[in-house]
Design a protein around this motif. Structure first.
Motif, PDB file in Angstrom:
ATOM      1  N   SER A 119       0.812  -1.213   0.151  1.00  0.00           N
ATOM      2  CA  SER A 119       0.100   0.152   0.025  1.00  0.00           C
ATOM      3  C   SER A 119       0.923   1.220  -0.004  1.00  0.00           C
ATOM      4  N   ASN A 120       0.540   2.329  -0.790  1.00  0.00           N
ATOM      5  CA  ASN A 120       1.074   3.452  -0.601  1.00  0.00           C
ATOM      6  C   ASN A 120      -0.029   4.764  -0.465  1.00  0.00           C
ATOM      7  N   ALA A 121      -1.084   4.093   0.274  1.00  0.00           N
ATOM      8  CA  ALA A 121      -2.269   5.143   0.532  1.00  0.00           C
ATOM      9  C   ALA A 121      -1.690   6.403   1.406  1.00  0.00           C
ATOM     10  N   VAL A 122      -2.033   7.696   0.691  1.00  0.00           N
ATOM     11  CA  VAL A 122      -1.781   8.922   1.352  1.00  0.00           C
ATOM     12  C   VAL A 122      -2.700   9.388   2.340  1.00  0.00           C
ATOM     13  N   LYS A 123      -3.921   8.746   2.527  1.00  0.00           N
ATOM     14  CA  LYS A 123      -5.047   9.113   3.705  1.00  0.00           C
ATOM     15  C   LYS A 123      -5.524   7.792   4.246  1.00  0.00           C
ATOM     16  N   THR A 124      -6.304   7.902   5.135  1.00  0.00           N
ATOM     17  CA  THR A 124      -6.922   6.897   5.835  1.00  0.00           C
ATOM     18  C   THR A 124      -7.789   6.314   4.837  1.00  0.00           C
ATOM     19  N   GLN A 125      -7.697   4.965   4.756  1.00  0.00           N
ATOM     20  CA  GLN A 125      -8.598   4.139   3.822  1.00  0.00           C
ATOM     21  C   GLN A 125      -9.921   4.240   3.900  1.00  0.00           C
ATOM     22  N   ASP A 126     -10.629   3.809   2.878  1.00  0.00           N
ATOM     23  CA  ASP A 126     -12.099   3.594   3.245  1.00  0.00           C
ATOM     24  C   ASP A 126     -12.509   2.860   4.027  1.00  0.00           C
ATOM     25  N   TYR A 127     -12.196   1.830   4.076  1.00  0.00           N
ATOM     26  CA  TYR A 127     -12.466   0.833   5.189  1.00  0.00           C
ATOM     27  C   TYR A 127     -12.677   1.098   6.579  1.00  0.00           C
ATOM     28  N   ILE A 128     -11.780   1.954   6.932  1.00  0.00           N
ATOM     29  CA  ILE A 128     -11.831   2.697   8.270  1.00  0.00           C
ATOM     30  C   ILE A 128     -12.834   4.146   8.224  1.00  0.00           C
ATOM     31  N   ARG A 129     -12.509   4.750   7.151  1.00  0.00           N
ATOM     32  CA  ARG A 129     -13.107   6.123   7.186  1.00  0.00           C
ATOM     33  C   ARG A 129     -14.861   5.735   7.061  1.00  0.00           C
ATOM     34  N   GLU A 130     -15.172   4.808   6.509  1.00  0.00           N
ATOM     35  CA  GLU A 130     -16.758   4.525   6.232  1.00  0.00           C
ATOM     36  C   GLU A 130     -17.298   4.031   7.609  1.00  0.00           C
ATOM     37  N   ARG A 131     -16.425   3.390   8.271  1.00  0.00           N
ATOM     38  CA  ARG A 131     -16.898   2.997   9.695  1.00  0.00           C
ATOM     39  C   ARG A 131     -16.952   4.102  10.633  1.00  0.00           C
ATOM     40  N   VAL A 132     -15.894   5.102  10.540  1.00  0.00           N
ATOM     41  CA  VAL A 132     -16.146   6.379  11.414  1.00  0.00           C
ATOM     42  C   VAL A 132     -17.198   7.093  11.080  1.00  0.00           C
ATOM     43  N   GLU A 133     -17.413   7.314   9.713  1.00  0.00           N
ATOM     44  CA  GLU A 133     -18.596   8.119   9.340  1.00  0.00           C
ATOM     45  C   GLU A 133     -19.844   7.530   9.709  1.00  0.00           C
ATOM     46  N   ARG A 134     -19.991   6.221   9.881  1.00  0.00           N
ATOM     47  CA  ARG A 134     -21.456   5.684  10.361  1.00  0.00           C
ATOM     48  C   ARG A 134     -21.432   5.542  11.787  1.00  0.00           C
ATOM     49  N   GLY A 135     -20.435   6.029  12.572  1.00  0.00           N
ATOM     50  CA  GLY A 135     -20.372   5.810  13.778  1.00  0.00           C
ATOM     51  C   GLY A 135     -19.849   4.622  14.725  1.00  0.00           C
ATOM     52  N   ASP A 136     -19.131   3.790  13.884  1.00  0.00           N
ATOM     53  CA  ASP A 136     -18.614   2.506  14.491  1.00  0.00           C
ATOM     54  C   ASP A 136     -17.301   2.442  14.894  1.00  0.00           C
ATOM     55  N   LEU A 137     -16.879   3.046  15.851  1.00  0.00           N
ATOM     56  CA  LEU A 137     -15.812   3.814  16.394  1.00  0.00           C
ATOM     57  C   LEU A 137     -14.742   2.708  16.979  1.00  0.00           C
TER      58      LEU A 137
END
Ligand SMILES: NC(=O)c1ccc[n+]([C@@H]2O[C@H](COP(=O)([O-])OP(=O)(O)OC[C@H]3O[C@@H](n4cnc5c(N)ncnc54)[C@H](O)[C@@H]3O)[C@@H](O)[C@H]2O)c1
Length: 297
Positions: free
Chosen positions: A241-259
């Motif tokens: 991986s060379n992702a430069v921001k938090t990946q969608d797998y984590i981002r989506e969970r945060v957005e729906r409140g699954d922290l």
């Protein structure tokens, strides 16, 4: 959390501590909770805990710490607030030698920006809870005075901490740079459908994880052979991986409140978990490092 845990560590090693805290009752309660946990694990006796607590005092006012030479700043991760606190310290502590901030991320250059005595500031990033986890990353600047660094290092080492030095600031310091590089790759493997979180966690727990509680990363790869490292990495690196921001797998969970644990759902489901058992399991590997200079009572 961090301030009280450091107070537990310092008093446990015979060092007097004054905690500048708004709420003494809450602070004492947390302090005793940490000690009760140590008593239950058989690491400290009730008599020793009572003896250590006599070294702890509280103040609500900066005049109460005016004689202190070394101050560990453990307030919330807010740079502007930290600047206000340093201003109060500089105005009140006339024989100040060092301020060690337990910041998780802020560079000591930014910490010291508004200070008059910039040579006295450094970051000392502990790992939670610092009374059990030995490592503290110490980050100084070009302008941090050697005598200030020495004073902080001496206190931490006296209390059995392993001080890891950084020659210059870098975001995440040492440990979080490494930890998040690993986490980024783990999330990438899940997103690519290579494997699931359970098998990643199983691999870490039962392969290289335990190794690094007794030897170092560079020791391991020297032992394995750098020629082997070279042939693996030239083949492997282009696929990582060379992702430069938090990946969608984590981002989506945060957005729906699954922290995670605190909301009952994260990557794993936490609703049915025995949290006391989990906390004990999480701190167990650190118990072998317990090496305080406890009072002989
Ligand atoms: N919690 C962790 O796992 C962890 C690990 C390493 C480093 N840190 C860092 O340690 C620092 C403290 O984190 P924590 O988890 O102990 O936070 P916390 O919220 O438990 O404690 C912060 C304390 O700061 C006090 N405070 C807030 N504003 C203040 C002010 N103006 N003057 C005096 N006190 C004030 C609060 O009353 C509180 O007691 C942060 O910089 C954090 O990034 C935290």
């Amino acid at each position: 959390m961090i301030a009280t845990s450091l107070a537990v560590l310092f008093t446990g090693n015979g060092i007097s501590v004054t905690l500048l805290a708004k709420d003494e009752e809450k602070g004492r309660e947390r302090y005793r909770t940490y000690y009760n946990d140590l008593i239950q694990r058989g690491l400290v006796t009730k008599e020793q805990a009572e003896h250590c607590e006599k070294l702890l005092s509280f103040t609500q006012d900066y005049s109460g710490i005016s004689e202190q030479r070394v101050i560990f700043e453990c307030i919330i991760e807010d740079l502007e607030l930290k600047h206000c606190v340093y201003d109060e310290i500089e105005r009140n502590c006339k024989s100040l030698l060092a301020i060690a901030s337990t910041t998780s991320s802020i560079s000591p250059i930014d910490l010291g920006k508004k200070m008059v005595q910039k040579e006295k500031i450094m970051a000392t990033h502990p790992w939670s809870p610092p009374h059990l986890v030995p490592c503290v990353e110490l980050v100084k600047n070009d302008f941090t005075a050697p005598e200030s660094v020495k004073a902080v290092k001496d206190i931490l080492e006296y209390c059995g901490r392993e001080v890891a030095f950084m020659n210059k600031p870098a975001p995440g310091f040492i440990g979080n740079r490494l930890q998040h590089a690993l986490y980024r790759e783990a999330v990438y493997m899940i997103e690519q459908g290579i494997c699931g979180p359970e098998d990643i966690d199983k691999t870490i727990r039962t392969s290289f994880g335990p190794r690094y509680t007794s030897i170092g990363l560079f020791e391991h790869f020297d032992y394995a052979g750098l020629d082997m490292v070279l042939s693996i990495e030239d083949y492997l690196f282009p696929t990582l991986s060379n992702a430069v921001k938090t990946q969608d797998y984590i981002r989506e969970r945060v957005e729906r409140g699954d922290l995670g644990c605190k909301t009952g759902e994260g990557v794993y489901n936490w609703k049915e978990r025995d949290m006391d058992a989990f906390r004990n399991k999480a701190s167990e590997p650190y118990l072998k490092f317990f090496n305080w200079k406890l009072p002989k009572v």
